[in-house]
Design an enzyme around this catalytic site. Structure first.
Site, PDB file in Angstrom:
ATOM      1  N   CYS A 116     -48.874 109.040   4.864  1.00 54.90           N
ATOM      2  CA  CYS A 116     -47.398 109.088   4.818  1.00 54.90           C
ATOM      3  C   CYS A 116     -46.799 109.335   3.245  1.00 54.90           C
ATOM      4  O   CYS A 116     -46.073 110.092   3.377  1.00 54.90           O
ATOM      5  CB  CYS A 116     -46.886 107.327   5.192  1.00 54.90           C
ATOM      6  SG  CYS A 116     -47.540 106.981   6.785  1.00 54.90           S
TER       7      CYS A 116
HETATM    8  N1  NAD Z   1     -51.431 106.104   9.623  1.00 54.02           N
HETATM    9  C1  NAD Z   1     -50.220 105.321   9.341  1.00 54.02           C
HETATM   10  O1  NAD Z   1     -50.612 104.160   8.586  1.00 54.02           O
HETATM   11  C2  NAD Z   1     -49.020 105.477   9.886  1.00 54.02           C
HETATM   12  C3  NAD Z   1     -47.864 104.635   9.605  1.00 54.02           C
HETATM   13  C4  NAD Z   1     -46.672 104.919   9.784  1.00 54.02           C
HETATM   14  C5  NAD Z   1     -46.327 106.203  10.623  1.00 54.02           C
HETATM   15  N2  NAD Z   1     -47.367 107.037  10.749  1.00 54.02           N
HETATM   16  C6  NAD Z   1     -46.904 108.373  11.450  1.00 54.02           C
HETATM   17  O2  NAD Z   1     -47.465 108.040  12.786  1.00 54.02           O
HETATM   18  C7  NAD Z   1     -47.742 109.392  13.325  1.00 54.02           C
HETATM   19  C8  NAD Z   1     -48.975 109.525  13.751  1.00 54.02           C
HETATM   20  O3  NAD Z   1     -49.987 109.193  12.582  1.00 54.02           O
HETATM   21  P1  NAD Z   1     -51.417 108.652  12.550  1.00 54.02           P
HETATM   22  O4  NAD Z   1     -51.724 108.074  11.530  1.00 54.02           O
HETATM   23  O5  NAD Z   1     -51.570 107.814  13.730  1.00 54.02           O
HETATM   24  O6  NAD Z   1     -52.029 110.143  13.068  1.00 54.02           O
HETATM   25  P2  NAD Z   1     -53.558 110.313  13.548  1.00 54.02           P
HETATM   26  O7  NAD Z   1     -53.924 111.793  13.071  1.00 54.02           O
HETATM   27  O8  NAD Z   1     -54.607 109.224  13.172  1.00 54.02           O
HETATM   28  O9  NAD Z   1     -53.563 110.566  15.168  1.00 54.02           O
HETATM   29  C9  NAD Z   1     -52.856 111.204  16.065  1.00 54.02           C
HETATM   30  C10 NAD Z   1     -53.667 111.457  17.013  1.00 54.02           C
HETATM   31  O10 NAD Z   1     -52.984 112.490  17.910  1.00 54.02           O
HETATM   32  C11 NAD Z   1     -53.542 113.207  18.528  1.00 54.02           C
HETATM   33  N3  NAD Z   1     -52.805 114.567  19.018  1.00 54.02           N
HETATM   34  C12 NAD Z   1     -52.498 115.404  18.402  1.00 54.02           C
HETATM   35  N4  NAD Z   1     -51.869 116.427  19.031  1.00 54.02           N
HETATM   36  C13 NAD Z   1     -51.801 115.779  20.059  1.00 54.02           C
HETATM   37  C14 NAD Z   1     -51.060 116.026  21.371  1.00 54.02           C
HETATM   38  N5  NAD Z   1     -50.199 117.432  21.546  1.00 54.02           N
HETATM   39  N6  NAD Z   1     -50.989 115.336  22.555  1.00 54.02           N
HETATM   40  C15 NAD Z   1     -51.572 114.165  22.386  1.00 54.02           C
HETATM   41  N7  NAD Z   1     -52.188 113.711  21.284  1.00 54.02           N
HETATM   42  C16 NAD Z   1     -52.333 114.517  20.327  1.00 54.02           C
HETATM   43  C17 NAD Z   1     -54.773 113.577  17.845  1.00 54.02           C
HETATM   44  O11 NAD Z   1     -56.010 114.079  18.403  1.00 54.02           O
HETATM   45  C18 NAD Z   1     -54.879 112.060  17.194  1.00 54.02           C
HETATM   46  O12 NAD Z   1     -55.927 111.400  17.701  1.00 54.02           O
HETATM   47  C19 NAD Z   1     -47.327 110.332  12.304  1.00 54.02           C
HETATM   48  O13 NAD Z   1     -46.158 110.888  12.413  1.00 54.02           O
HETATM   49  C20 NAD Z   1     -47.602 109.584  10.847  1.00 54.02           C
HETATM   50  O14 NAD Z   1     -46.660 109.854   9.962  1.00 54.02           O
HETATM   51  C21 NAD Z   1     -48.516 106.723  10.403  1.00 54.02           C
END
Ligand code: NAD
Length: 434
Positions: A270
Site C-alpha cells: 500500500c
Molecule cells: N494487503 C493489504 O494489507 C491491503 C490493505 C488495504 C488495501 N489493499 C488493497 O487491496 C487490493 C488487494 O490487495 P491484496 O493485498 O489482497 O493482494 P494479493 O496479491 O494478496 O491478492 C490478490 C489476489 O487476487 C488474485 N487475482 C489476480 N487477478 C485476478 C482476477 N482477474 N480475478 C480473480 N482474482 C485475481 C490473485 O491471484 C491474488 O490471490 C489491492 O488493491 C490493495 O491495494 C491491500
C-alpha cells in the site's frame, strides 16, 4: 432492492469475493463467520485448491479458521461463471503500479468485464481494491450498464476501502470501521446493509469517490509522515543526535503529535504504491501533488542512504565493502509477518551486491526468497543464531522481527548497522544506527 436487503438480513445472500489474497481471504472468513454462504473466486488454482484442502497460504490466518469456513459455508473456485450465483460481489484484486509508476488497472478491468458477462438484477457489487477517485464510476459502472441494466434500480454499485493490517492483534476485519460509498443513494443503502451484517461499524459517506479518496488520504498521511521522519533521521544523524531518542521525547506530548519511525525505505502493497494513484489522477486535473512526490523521493532514497552508511561503517572498521560479508536481517516489509511485497530489504541486498559485498539474509518467516516481478535473489535464509551472526563482517537490521530483539544474538558480532533501533548500544562490539 427489498429482496436483496431481505436476503442480507436473513443471511441467505450468497457473497462472492473476487481475489483471495491478503484482503479477500479475511473477507471470505468474515462473511462466513457472520453466517453467510460465501463463494471465493481466484485465478490462481493453487490457492483455491489449498483452501479446499483446508490449508492456509497466509501465515497469520490459522488453518483451523480456514478448515471451519471451507468445511462449512465457504467454497473457493476458479469458475467465474458462478458469479451469477452471488447476490453480493466484493472485488479485492491487485492494483499495482506500472513500469512508469502509473496505475495499472488491468486486474480491475478484467474483473469488471468478467462480472459484466454474468451480472443480473438484484446484485450489489463493491470494489475494495485501493485506487484513485473515480475508478468505480469510470471503470465499473459503464461496463455494467452496457449490459442494459441500470445502476440504482437493477443493480447496486459501491466502493469500500479495505483497512486490513496483517498481524495486528487488536484490530481485525470485523472491528475496523468500514467506510462505504455508493454510486447513488440506493447503492449506498445496499452496500452499507451488506457490511453492516458482518462488521461492527459502517461509516457511510456521500459518494464512491469520497470512499476512494479516504483510503488514499490514510495511506498518503502515512507515506508523508514516514518521509518526514526519514528526513529528520538524516538531519539529526549528521548533527550527532539520536532520532529515536528525539521521537521518544516528542511523543510524550499528549496532544497534536503522533509518532512515526524511520526505516530503510517503504514496503508493503500500500504505502509505497497508493499515493501515486492520486498523483497520476491529479495530473489529469492539472494539479501537481508535490508533497506526495517529495515524500516518495525521500522514502525511495532511503535504501541508498542506508547502504552508504553500511559502506562507511565497514570502511571505518578497516575493511572494504568490496568482498565484505553482510547479513541482512529480515526480508518481509514489517515485523512478524511473511509478506515481502515491495520490501526495502530486496533493494538493500541488491545495492550491497552492486558494491561487491557478499550478502546473505536471515528471516524466520521467509525460508527462501521468492522470485518476484522485480527481484530474483536466489537466496535462502540462514539460521537465526549467535554463531551464524558472528560469521559476518556486518549485520544489517532491516525488519524488526521480534526474534531479532534478543540481545544475545549479537554478542559475538563485530559490527551491527541498525535501521530499526532494536539492538542496544552495548549488545555488540559496535552498533551504528542508520
Ligand atoms: N494487503 C493489504 O494489507 C491491503 C490493505 C488495504 C488495501 N489493499 C488493497 O487491496 C487490493 C488487494 O490487495 P491484496 O493485498 O489482497 O493482494 P494479493 O496479491 O494478496 O491478492 C490478490 C489476489 O487476487 C488474485 N487475482 C489476480 N487477478 C485476478 C482476477 N482477474 N480475478 C480473480 N482474482 C485475481 C490473485 O491471484 C491474488 O490471490 C489491492 O488493491 C490493495 O491495494 C491491500
Amino acid at each position: 432492492m427489498d429482496q436483496l436487503l431481505g436476503l442480507i438480513e436473513a443471511r441467505t445472500a450468497t457473497i462472492g469475493v473476487v481475489g483471495l489474497g491478503y484482503v479477500g481471504l479475511p473477507l471470505v472468513l468474515l462473511f462466513e463467520e457472520a453466517g453467510f454462504p460465501v463463494l471465493g473466486f481466484d485465478v490462481d488454482e493453487q490457492k483455491t485448491a489449498k483452501l479446499a484442502r483446508g490449508e492456509s497460504y497466509i501465515r497469520h490466518i490459522g488453518e483451523e479458521r480456514i478448515q471451519r469456513a471451507f468445511g462449512g459455508r465457504a467454497e473457493a473456485t476458479t469458475n467465474f461463471a458462478r458469479l451469477s450465483e452471488c447476490d453480493a460481489i466484493i472485488v479485492c484484486v491487485p492494483t499495482p503500479l506500472g513500469e512508469h509508476r502509473e496505475p495499472d488497472l488491468k486486474y480491475i478491468r478484467v474483473t469488471a468485464e468478467t462480472i459484466a458477462r454474468v451480472i443480473r438484477r438484484g446484485q450489489v457489487i463493491v470494489l475494495e481494491s485501493t485506487t484513485y477517485p473515480g475508478t468505480t464510476r469510470e471503470e465499473l459502472l459503464p461496463r455494467f450498464e452496457a449490459t442494459g441494466l441500470k445502476c440504482g434500480t437493477d443493480f447496486f454499485l459501491g466502493f469500500s476501502p479495505e483497512r486490513e493490517d496483517p498481524g495486528n492483534e487488536r484490530f481485525s476485519t470485523k472491528n475496523i470501521p468500514k467506510v462505504v460509498g455508493g454510486i447513488d443513494a440506493d447503492s449506498l443503502r445496499a452496500a452499507a446493509a451488506l457490511y453492516g451484517a458482518a462488521v461492527d461499524h459502517v461509516v457511510p459517506v456521500s459518494s464512491a469517490e469520497v470512499a476512494e479518496s479516504a483510503k488514499l488520504l490514510e495511506n498518503i498521511f502515512r507515506a508523508v509522515n514516514i518521509a518526514l521522519v526519514n528526513e529528520m533521521k538524516v538531519v539529526f544523524d549528521r548533527m550527532g543526535i539520536n532520532v529515536w531518542e528525539v521521537i521518544e521525547a516528542a511523543k510524550t506530548k499528549p496532544f497534536g503529535f503522533m509518532p512515526f519511525y524511520p526505516g530503510p525505505g517503504l514496503g508493503g502493497h500500500c504505502i509505497p504504491l497508493d499515493p501515486f494513484y492520486l498523483t497520476w489522477k491529479a495530473a489529469e486535473y492539472g494539479v501537481w501533488a508535490r508533497f506526495i512526490e517529495l515524500a516518495g523521493e525521500v522514502n525511495t532514497s532511503m535504501p541508498r542512504y542506508v547502504v552508504d552508511r553500511v559502506t562507511e561503517a565497514v570502511n571505518r572498521a578497516g575493511k572494504s565493502i568490496l568482498g565484505a560479508t553482510v547479513l541482512v536481517l529480515g526480508l518481509s516489509y514489517k515485523p512478524d509477518i511473511d509478506d515481502d511485497r515491495e520490501s526495502p530489504s530486496f533493494e538493500l541486498i541488491e545495492l550491497l551486491q552492486e558494491r561487491g559485498a557478499k550478502v546473505s539474509y536471515c528471516d524466520p518467516f521467509i525460508p527462501e526468497a521468492r522470485r518476484g516481478r522485480k527481484h530474483d535473489l536466489g537466496l535462502k535464509s540462514v539460521p537465526c543464531t549467535a554463531d551464524e551472526f558472528a560469521k559476518y563482517d556486518v549485520v544489517l537490521v532491516s525488519t524488526p522481527h521480534s526474534a531479532f530483539k534478543d540481545a544475545s544474538l549479537y554478542g559475538k558480532t563485530k559490527l551491527v548497522v541498525d535501521t530499526r533501533n532494536i539492538v542496544g548500544a552495548d549488545a555488540a562490539e559496535k552498533v551504528v544506527r542508520a
